[in-house]
Structure formats: C-alpha cells, structure tokens
Design a protein around this motif. Structure first.
Motif, PDB file in Angstrom:
ATOM      1  N   GLN A  93      45.752 -36.371-127.963  1.00 21.96           N
ATOM      2  CA  GLN A  93      45.344 -36.992-129.211  1.00 21.96           C
ATOM      3  C   GLN A  93      45.838 -38.434-129.239  1.00 21.96           C
ATOM      4  O   GLN A  93      46.815 -38.771-128.576  1.00 21.96           O
ATOM      5  CB  GLN A  93      45.910 -36.226-130.422  1.00 21.96           C
ATOM      6  N   THR A 113      40.863 -35.518-128.330  1.00 22.15           N
ATOM      7  CA  THR A 113      40.236 -35.759-129.625  1.00 22.15           C
ATOM      8  C   THR A 113      39.285 -36.938-129.512  1.00 22.15           C
ATOM      9  O   THR A 113      39.437 -37.806-128.639  1.00 22.15           O
ATOM     10  CB  THR A 113      41.287 -36.048-130.704  1.00 22.15           C
ATOM     11  N   GLU A 170      37.159 -32.675-132.517  1.00 25.15           N
ATOM     12  CA  GLU A 170      37.580 -33.441-133.683  1.00 25.15           C
ATOM     13  C   GLU A 170      39.102 -33.516-133.750  1.00 25.15           C
ATOM     14  O   GLU A 170      39.794 -32.620-133.257  1.00 25.15           O
ATOM     15  CB  GLU A 170      37.025 -32.812-134.959  1.00 25.15           C
ATOM     16  N   PRO A 171      39.640 -34.586-134.336  1.00 20.24           N
ATOM     17  CA  PRO A 171      41.091 -34.704-134.464  1.00 20.24           C
ATOM     18  C   PRO A 171      41.713 -33.458-135.105  1.00 20.24           C
ATOM     19  O   PRO A 171      41.198 -32.930-136.090  1.00 20.24           O
ATOM     20  CB  PRO A 171      41.262 -35.934-135.369  1.00 20.24           C
ATOM     21  N   HIS A 174      42.466 -30.230-130.957  1.00 18.80           N
ATOM     22  CA  HIS A 174      42.678 -30.313-129.512  1.00 18.80           C
ATOM     23  C   HIS A 174      43.592 -29.219-128.968  1.00 18.80           C
ATOM     24  O   HIS A 174      43.310 -28.641-127.925  1.00 18.80           O
ATOM     25  CB  HIS A 174      43.208 -31.691-129.121  1.00 18.80           C
TER      26      HIS A 174
END
Length: 246
Positions: A93, A113, A170-171, A174
């Motif tokens: 991330q 991400t 998507e953030p 992960h």
C-alpha cells in the motif's frame, strides 16, 4: 523477534507485518533482524504460505532509514537472507521505495492498492546496494532501466501493466486479497510448489550483489557454528577437536 515485526499464523498461512508506521516502515537493523527471524520461523514452521505486509496506510516501506540504515539489508530479504521453499505474497500500500521494493520483488507474488507508488531513488541519492538490479530479470529490460536509472515514481497501474505486481485492489483490501491468495497456495501440493520455486529461482538471473549476499549468508553458518567454537577451543587446549556438524 523484534517488536517491529510481527508474526501471526492461521489456517496454514503466516502473516508477517512490519510495524513501524510512524517512520513509514523504514528499514533499520531492528526491522531487518525481525524480518530475518520471521523468515526463519516460517521456513521451519508448519505454515505453507506467507503474506508480507506493513502497518499503516501511507507506505508499505520508505526504504532504508537514512538516520540509522541497516548494516546488511540483505539479511531480511526473503530467499536471500533466508532461503525459502514456500511461497510468499507481498501486500503493498502507499509508497514502496528502494529497499521496500527489494522486499517486494523477492516475494513470489504481489498485491498492491490502486494508490500505491513504486520508487527506486538510489541513483539520485548516490547509493546502491545492488540487489535491486535483479528487477531487470523480472520485467522487460527497458522498463527495468527506467525504474532503476530515472528514479521517478511508477504508479500502481503501470506496475501492474509491466508485471511488477499481480493484482490491484482498492485501498485497504490488499492484505485480505494477499491472504486469500496465500490460502490457495497453502492448499497446493507443497513439494510441487517448492520445486517450481527452486527451478524459477535457479533460472532467474541474480545480480552480483545477491550472489555475494548469499555467500555471506552461507559462510555465516560456519562462522556462528558450535564446530567453529570447538575448533578454536581444541587449538587453544592442544587437543583433537570433537566436531558435531552444528
């Protein structure tokens, strides 16, 4: 194990996490030795796959801590500091910089991400450990040179396009996706996965710095052995040594 690296096991999967978010998970000696301990535990334990993650949402790893850089970063790198026959999935991330990228590239797979960014700034900083050069054996050569030499960030989308990561999510998703992949891997035939990994590792061209780090790793086993101590003691005491192979 260092407090800066945690190890949690569940259902055949190890979750190894760098826990230094206030420093963007930058690598110092404590983090490197914590990672090394985690890889040894994973190698010797019952877990059949692992996820490498990091705390916080700003960065997977900001690279070496320039205020206290590690003496030998290679000790914490999977398959270099500790040789592994089990698969490792990176969960990335935010910012992934320098030595952070080295950790990711030496994992078998990577989930990132959509807001992740990859950067290798060594040419701009005037430093180079050498292991990062192995990216040229993992992605197209011209892209690897772009990444290594320009020192400009590569977006998650670009990293996915050129094969630096396997999947974008998507953030915040992960780690969950990396764990899902690791659980699938944990259910595969371990002897087959181990051989696939060995064949790939032996065929993929490593940088001279990786080869040197592996030699240091292997010689350190002798240097830290009981036999070495016994040999010195026997010489001092003028008696035949009693070696035990440990």
């Amino acid at each position: 194990m260092s407090d800066l690296v945690s190890y949690d096991a569940d259902d055949g999967v190890a979750l190894i996490r760098i826990n230094r978010p206030e420093r963007l998970n930058a690598l110092n000696d404590d983090v490197i030795e914590g990672l090394r301990d985690a890889w040894i535990r994973f190698r010797d334990g019952d877990e059949r796959a692992a996820v490498l993650a990091a705390a916080g949402d700003r960065a997977f790893c900001a690279g070496a801590d320039l205020t206290a850089p590690p003496a030998d970063m290679s000790r914490g790198v999977p398959d270099i500091g500790v040789e592994l026959d089990k698969p490792v999935v990176a969960a990335v991330q935010g910012h992934c910089v320098g030595g952070g990228w080295v950790l990711v590239q030496n994992c078998d797979m990577a989930v990132a991400t959509t807001d992740a960014q990859f950067l290798y700034p060594e040419a701009r900083a005037g430093i180079f450990g050498g292991i990062g050069a192995s990216v040229a054996s993992r992605i197209p050569h011209k892209v690897a040179m772009e990444f290594l030499m320009l020192g400009e960030p590569i977006t998650a989308a670009r990293a996915y396009e050129v094969g630096m990561v396997n999947k974008l999510v998507e953030p915040g998703a992960h780690v969950g996706e990396a764990l899902r992949i690791a659980k699938v891997l944990a259910g595969q035939a371990p002897l087959v996965l181990a051989q696939m990994k060995r064949f790939s590792r032996d065929v993929v061209t490593r940088s001279p710095a990786e080869d040197a780090a592996i030699v240091r790793r292997d010689l350190a086993v002798i240097g830290g052995s009981e036999d070495r101590k016994e040999g010195a003691a026997a010489f001092k005491e003028k008696r035949p040594p009693k070696f035990r192979g440990v």
